[in-house]
Write an enzyme that holds these catalytic residues in place. Sequence first.
Site, PDB file in Angstrom:
ATOM      1  N   GLY A   8      11.343   9.953 -15.645  1.00 55.11           N
ATOM      2  CA  GLY A   8      10.358   8.885 -15.462  1.00 55.11           C
ATOM      3  C   GLY A   8       9.271   9.034 -16.506  1.00 55.11           C
ATOM      4  N   GLY A  13       4.683  10.826 -15.453  1.00 54.87           N
ATOM      5  CA  GLY A  13       5.690  11.542 -16.247  1.00 54.87           C
ATOM      6  C   GLY A  13       5.138  11.968 -17.598  1.00 54.87           C
ATOM      7  CG  HIS A 233      -3.415  -6.440  -2.837  1.00 53.90           C
ATOM      8  ND1 HIS A 233      -4.138  -7.599  -2.738  1.00 53.90           N
ATOM      9  CD2 HIS A 233      -4.155  -5.594  -3.595  1.00 53.90           C
ATOM     10  CE1 HIS A 233      -5.261  -7.460  -3.425  1.00 53.90           C
ATOM     11  NE2 HIS A 233      -5.294  -6.242  -3.952  1.00 53.90           N
ATOM     12  CB  SER A 247      -8.043  -8.853  -9.139  1.00 57.14           C
ATOM     13  OG  SER A 247      -9.070  -7.921  -9.031  1.00 57.14           O
ATOM     14  NE  ARG A 282      -6.536  -3.047  -2.164  1.00 55.22           N
ATOM     15  CZ  ARG A 282      -6.128  -2.425  -3.262  1.00 55.22           C
ATOM     16  NH1 ARG A 282      -5.069  -1.647  -3.241  1.00 55.22           N
ATOM     17  NH2 ARG A 282      -6.771  -2.585  -4.405  1.00 55.22           N
ATOM     18  NE  ARG A 373      -2.703   3.235  -4.217  1.00 56.02           N
ATOM     19  CZ  ARG A 373      -3.341   2.330  -4.958  1.00 56.02           C
ATOM     20  NH1 ARG A 373      -4.445   2.663  -5.601  1.00 56.02           N
ATOM     21  NH2 ARG A 373      -2.886   1.103  -5.046  1.00 56.02           N
ATOM     22  CB  SER A 378      -2.634   4.898  -7.546  1.00 57.07           C
ATOM     23  OG  SER A 378      -3.139   3.821  -8.268  1.00 57.07           O
TER      24      SER A 378
END
Lengths: 544, 235
Positions: A8, A13, A233, A247, A282, A373, A378
């Site tokens: 990845g 990665g 989302h 967004s 969210r 999260r 992230s």
Amino acid sequence: MESALVIGSGIAGMSSAVELAGKGVKVQLFSPFPSERSQSVMAAGGINAVLKGHEEGDSIASHIEDTLKGGRYIAGERAVRGLCEGAEDIIDHLEKIGTVFSVNESGRPDRRAFGGQSHKRTCYCGASTGKQIVSALIMEVRRFEAKGIIERKLWRFFHSALIKDGVCYGALLFNEITGKLEAYCADAVIIATGGQNKLFGKTTGSTQCDGYAAARLFMQGAKLKNLEFIQYHPTAMETYQKKMLISEAVRGEGGRLFYCEGENRVYFMEEKYGSGGNLMTRDVISREIDAVKKDVFLDISFLGRKEIERRIPEVKDTCLKYRGIDICNEPIPISPAVHFFMGGLAVHLNHETNIRNLFAIGECASMYHGANRLGGNSLLAAIYGGRVAAGEISGRRVERESINYADILEHENERLDMLRQSKSSFPVNYIRDMVADTMNRDLGIVRNREALERGISDIDYYLSVADRISYDSSVLMYANYSLKGILTLAKATLISAEFRKESRGSHFRSDYPKESKDYEASSIISYNDGKFDVCLDKESVYES
Amino acid sequence: MRVRILRQQTSLSESYWENFRVDVPKDMTVAGLLDHINFNDDIIDENGNKTTRIGWECSCLQGICGACAMVINDIPALACETFIKDLKKDEITIRPLRKFPVIHDLIVDRSVIHENLKKINLYIGEYHPVKAKNLKKAEKEHRQQYDVAKCLKCGICLEVCPNYVNGNSFFGALFANECYLVSSRNETEKKEILKNYEKHFGNTCSKSFSCMDLCPMKIQTIASVAGLNKNSFHN
């Protein structure tokens, strides 16, 4: 250790590859396509870090608390502490390698506010933070490629790991150009293959991320964690080709959610939660939209054309381009869409799985985010996890054991040949579409036992025919051989969601609507010859 | 609507045209159209014959990864942001990018792009920016660096370039932009970069700048070239 395979080539990665190479470890970096095609380029918002000159009252402790709270207190405290403490150094490094951050008057990365956080600490690069970081990391990888320390190999799809007696010695990769399986051995293997979007068909993410690597490793003995936690989302716009993310910035700028009752607009979030209703988290907004059972819209037109063009130009362009909607004059039709997977391969604090020398980082690993999260965490976790795994590998002594992979390679090649000959009334793409229908129907925003059991039963049926699918030569070989793994992962996810008889973070059960102390731990699922076992990690074996 | 697609089963086989009849909304993109054709269990051509699924590459499906670059009605573009309503003709022709080897149908091997950048070993390494004369200039430079770092490496600038053939000596606009990005963010690399820039871009580019007309990210290569020439002059 002296060598590693990194599977990845997105941000996680590449970060691990660069870190390993910097410590003199030879890296082979595998991916089907170049890093520019990775899902990492789609991360728009930013990356969280408490930097010197932070907002008054902010601190690393506050970042830790926000992250733990957002994850409903099941993320590992030590892991989150490491993540937040390591953030400033990561931003410094990204600056050093030339990432084009949006900067403040002193030339340092500027920061913006993000949902679920008590302070303004999200560093960003305009509306393309992920892309800018990818561009910088590609150059760093190139620097080590020129020195011969990193070797990039494209058109390689993960097939399986070479594992013997609980130790990983390498991996089998399928080369789509030659049509052959290739075996690679190394001291350690890092999996960085992203989330399991394709289980759900159309999502906000990349079509390349399907969770197969985690699925296959699960079938080979690796444990998976927290699969039931899937972030929806709340504001995605349906298009013919995908669910396009609108967004959070639109709501940040005052955007109002409503549905229509006759001629009237009902601002349901404000009616229920007051003036801050549109800025709820969210998971809450997604559930409220789901409960409305009507077409929901997001209105920002009152801001005026000038301000819209100044503050959210990308949103304006996207809506106009893909739906012909001028957000300066009309509202945006939205619905919630699958966005991020908190669950994945279970890893320890050093990012090693329960299989020795097999590591997982980025979205395919379950770490730091608990039950939900925070935006901006992230990208941070992808880079931090890559560094941690690399540090562990470079500091570990080489084990001179090896594996005789010739028999495994021959056996797996025979299986692929059998697959090529298979003919039946079940085309592989048809089953993949059916899996997505099942997952969207039965593992939606609001779950219950009946739906989850129906989903498990459906997947069981597809699993019963998975060995006699109709081989489709016009799609990638990978799409054919990955099917069984994907079905197995789908089933594991449904079982995990059924197991957690409470509501926590992104996991909401209408039959168990309350958060329960009894479930204040991660779920761990394991696989043994067709049998799935799930339990709670009350002793914190993982993420610690 | 008739859709003509130039197909090729493998990198070694002959290419051939195959036609399809589709009835899709005009506000669909070419990516949506390809998905629509491929979605059925049986893929049927215009003459009612069963055929195979069309191979094409995609990832983000929103114009930020560059995977789906192809030639649509003779113009190189990203399929995910080319709308049927914007195509002038009733018939749509789709073919793979012509300057890269075909792997399967519309999927091409663009590894020459990365190989050339690797050959020159272009990287920032350490951030030592060129000091701008004033705030306005600094902001302008920053904007150009930000835009250039958004390059998708999709190959459209090479496809449309009258000077780019196969990447053996002339590396095209994406290379010039990368040279600009590296030299503007690390002054110490400038001298070596300028030498390679002249050799693999500056000396050959005929300044048609057709690359800028079609760049999906609207990168102003001319501004990168101006920045590099300014650096050349100072040296």
